[in-house]
Write an enzyme that holds these catalytic residues in place. Structure first.
Site, PDB file in Angstrom:
ATOM      1  N   ARG A   1       0.798  -1.221   0.090  1.00 46.43           N
ATOM      2  CA  ARG A   1      -0.026   0.049  -0.173  1.00 46.43           C
ATOM      3  C   ARG A   1       0.981   1.105   0.092  1.00 46.43           C
ATOM      4  NH1 ARG A   1      -1.690   1.645   4.363  1.00 46.43           N
ATOM      5  NH2 ARG A   1      -2.520  -0.279   5.359  1.00 46.43           N
TER       6      ARG A   1
ATOM      7  N   TYR B   1     -17.303  17.131 -14.274  1.00 42.58           N
ATOM      8  CA  TYR B   1     -17.622  15.844 -14.367  1.00 42.58           C
ATOM      9  C   TYR B   1     -18.568  15.537 -13.213  1.00 42.58           C
ATOM     10  CZ  TYR B   1     -17.576  10.800 -13.590  1.00 42.58           C
ATOM     11  OH  TYR B   1     -17.915   9.703 -13.381  1.00 42.58           O
TER      12      TYR B   1
ATOM     13  N   ASP C   1      -7.837  19.177 -13.116  1.00 47.26           N
ATOM     14  CA  ASP C   1      -8.089  17.763 -13.674  1.00 47.26           C
ATOM     15  C   ASP C   1      -7.698  17.970 -15.094  1.00 47.26           C
ATOM     16  OD1 ASP C   1      -9.213  15.737 -14.817  1.00 47.26           O
ATOM     17  OD2 ASP C   1     -10.933  15.750 -13.672  1.00 47.26           O
TER      18      ASP C   1
ATOM     19  N   LYS D   1      -8.895   7.157 -18.879  1.00 45.07           N
ATOM     20  CA  LYS D   1      -9.452   7.757 -20.129  1.00 45.07           C
ATOM     21  C   LYS D   1      -8.282   7.531 -20.895  1.00 45.07           C
ATOM     22  CE  LYS D   1     -13.530   8.186 -18.040  1.00 45.07           C
ATOM     23  NZ  LYS D   1     -13.303   8.634 -16.781  1.00 45.07           N
TER      24      LYS D   1
HETATM   25  N1  PLP Z   1     -12.431  13.546 -14.003  1.00 46.39           N
HETATM   26  C1  PLP Z   1     -12.952  13.643 -15.210  1.00 46.39           C
HETATM   27  C2  PLP Z   1     -12.654  14.848 -16.004  1.00 46.39           C
HETATM   28  C3  PLP Z   1     -13.634  12.475 -15.578  1.00 46.39           C
HETATM   29  O1  PLP Z   1     -14.229  12.335 -16.915  1.00 46.39           O
HETATM   30  C4  PLP Z   1     -14.135  11.271 -14.843  1.00 46.39           C
HETATM   31  C5  PLP Z   1     -14.813   9.966 -15.311  1.00 46.39           C
HETATM   32  O2  PLP Z   1     -15.310  10.204 -16.341  1.00 46.39           O
HETATM   33  C6  PLP Z   1     -13.132  11.286 -13.575  1.00 46.39           C
HETATM   34  C7  PLP Z   1     -12.436  12.137 -13.099  1.00 46.39           C
HETATM   35  C8  PLP Z   1     -13.292  10.235 -12.557  1.00 46.39           C
HETATM   36  O3  PLP Z   1     -12.686   8.977 -13.187  1.00 46.39           O
HETATM   37  P1  PLP Z   1     -12.786   7.511 -13.009  1.00 46.39           P
HETATM   38  O4  PLP Z   1     -13.790   7.098 -13.599  1.00 46.39           O
HETATM   39  O5  PLP Z   1     -11.580   6.828 -13.426  1.00 46.39           O
HETATM   40  O6  PLP Z   1     -13.143   7.320 -11.447  1.00 46.39           O
END
Ligand code: PLP
Length: 394
Positions: free
Chosen positions: A51, A103, A175, A200
């Site tokens: 971990r 998101y 992000d 992604k």
């Molecule tokens: N940030 C963005 C811009 C996203 O599009 C997403 C998911 O679609 C996330 C964070 C969250 O990621 P995860 O689905 O890998 O938990």
């Protein structure tokens, strides 16, 4: 910071290829171990318990830190796990300023979970410094930006907002999921923390769920390291390997995603079923100039509004090559309906006020041949017009 001798394409292709000194394996192996033998009392190989640190994950984390021009990287079990780890920096009574369009899962985490611990958020157009200033409170601790935003592709000037944040002693968190470090590196523009849903574009094949955090500065890196280990939402060795394998081809994929998405967006602007296309690569997009300044390229995802909400159902039924599914950033093209999928957890009035309404579709353009993509979506839109007009006349 040590200057990297190689260009990003070379560094991506070579992730993990020189770190294995024993056999010289060019793909860093999967160390499927959770416990590590100590040479003797008071000594460690650098690995004690998985971990805290594990060999395959460590190679990935070091690569992520370098790619994003940060000091430390942290691999998490999902993008949400990465976000939760970051948000745990904040304490009861702290306030965050957050991008208005973002998101839906991030919104849900803030409004349904962080709020229980007394951390509050105000949602603003983060590109408007007046709005930022008006929403700032004595207890504000950070600005959290998505740029481009998901799904409306709003652009924020990372450098301007980071400078503003630092003038007021706030952290700037970005992000960077939609552009990846191949195109945009927020830390070079002043951000303190970068976060990714590595599920992604970084993974790129719709087959691994992962998140990454990259930090700038010793103190912040140590704080996140403490939270990463204490919360424990870390990425396992096999997923770390899978993610590195995906990242090796990031440059090629992003170039193809961008060219396909640009061609597709231009085509959709001419289609009679389409009212509006939201894509920063288009010169008439309000964020086009800022995006061109701060990013070397454009993401492969954009959204568009059809003229009539009744077109949505037949479009999703008629597409064949493009899958109706909820994700983005993979080699396979996916179409998402944010109002009922990714953004369903945002209250309807807030969602609609921002522009995420029943006519909005989000298109993650894959790396298929552009002619096939245009034929697939164009055919589905034509069929939708025919069906809806037929039913109105009948
Ligand atoms: N940030 C963005 C811009 C996203 O599009 C997403 C998911 O679609 C996330 C964070 C969250 O990621 P995860 O689905 O890998 O938990």
């Amino acid at each position: 910071m040590e200057k990297e001798p190689w260009k990003i394409e070379s560094r991506l292709a070579q992730i993990g290829s020189v770190e294995e000194p024993v056999t010289g394996a060019v793909n860093f192996p999967i160390y499927q171990a959770t416990a590590f033998r100590h040479p003797k009392l008071g000594q460690s190989t650098g690995f004690d318990y998985a971990r805290t640190a594990s060999p395959t994950r460590k190679v990935l984390e070091a690569a992520a830190a370098k790619l994003e021009s940060g000091d430390a990287g942290f691999a998490c079990s999902s993008g949400m796990a990465a976000l939760q780890t970051i948000f745990t920096l904040f304490s009861q009574g702290d306030h965050l300023i957050v991008s208005l369009d973002l998101y839906g899962g991030t919104y849900r985490l803030l409004e349904r979970i962080l709020s229980k611990y007394g951390v509050t958020a105000t949602y603003v157009d983060t590109n408007n410094l007046d709005e930022l200033e008006q929403s700032r409170r004595p207890n504000t601790k950070a600005v959290f930006i998505e740029t481009p935003t998901n799904p409306l592709m709003m652009i924020t000037d990372i450098e301007a907002v980071s400078n503003w944040a630092h003038r007021h002693g706030l952290l700037s968190i970005v992000d960077n999921t939609l552009l990846t470090p191949f195109f945009q590196r927020p830390i070079e523009l002043g951000a303190d923390i970068v976060v990714h849903s590595a599920t992604k574009y970084l993974g790129g094949h719709n087959d691994v769920l992962a998140g990454l955090i990259v930090t700038k500065g010793k103190e912040l890196s140590e704080e996140i390291a403490f939270l990463h280990n204490s919360i424990g939402a870390v990425l396992g060795p096999t997923d770390s390997y899978q993610l590195m394998k995906g990242m090796k081809t990031l440059a090629l994929r992003m170039e193809r995603h961008e060219s396909n998405a640009t061609a597709m967006a231009k085509y959709l602007q001419t289609h009679p079923a389409v009212a509006e296309v939201f894509y920063p690569a288009l010169p008439d997009h309000p964020g086009h100039d800022i995006q061109s300044r701060q990013s070397r390229g454009n993401t492969g995802i954009f959204s568009f509004k059809v003229k009539d909400a009744r077109y949505v159902e037949p479009v999703l039924r008629h597409i064949q090559l493009i899958a109706f599914a909820e994700s983005l950033g993979g080699v396979e093209s996916l179409m998402t309906y944010p109002a009922v999928q990714t953004h369903a957890d945002i209250p309807e009035e807030i969602r609609k006020a921002v522009g995420v309404d029943d006519r909005l579709l989000r298109f993650s353009v894959g790396i298929e041949h552009i002619d096939d993509l245009i034929a697939d979506l164009g055919g589905a839109l034509d069929a939708a017009i025919k069906e809806v007009e037929g039913s109105s006349q009948g």
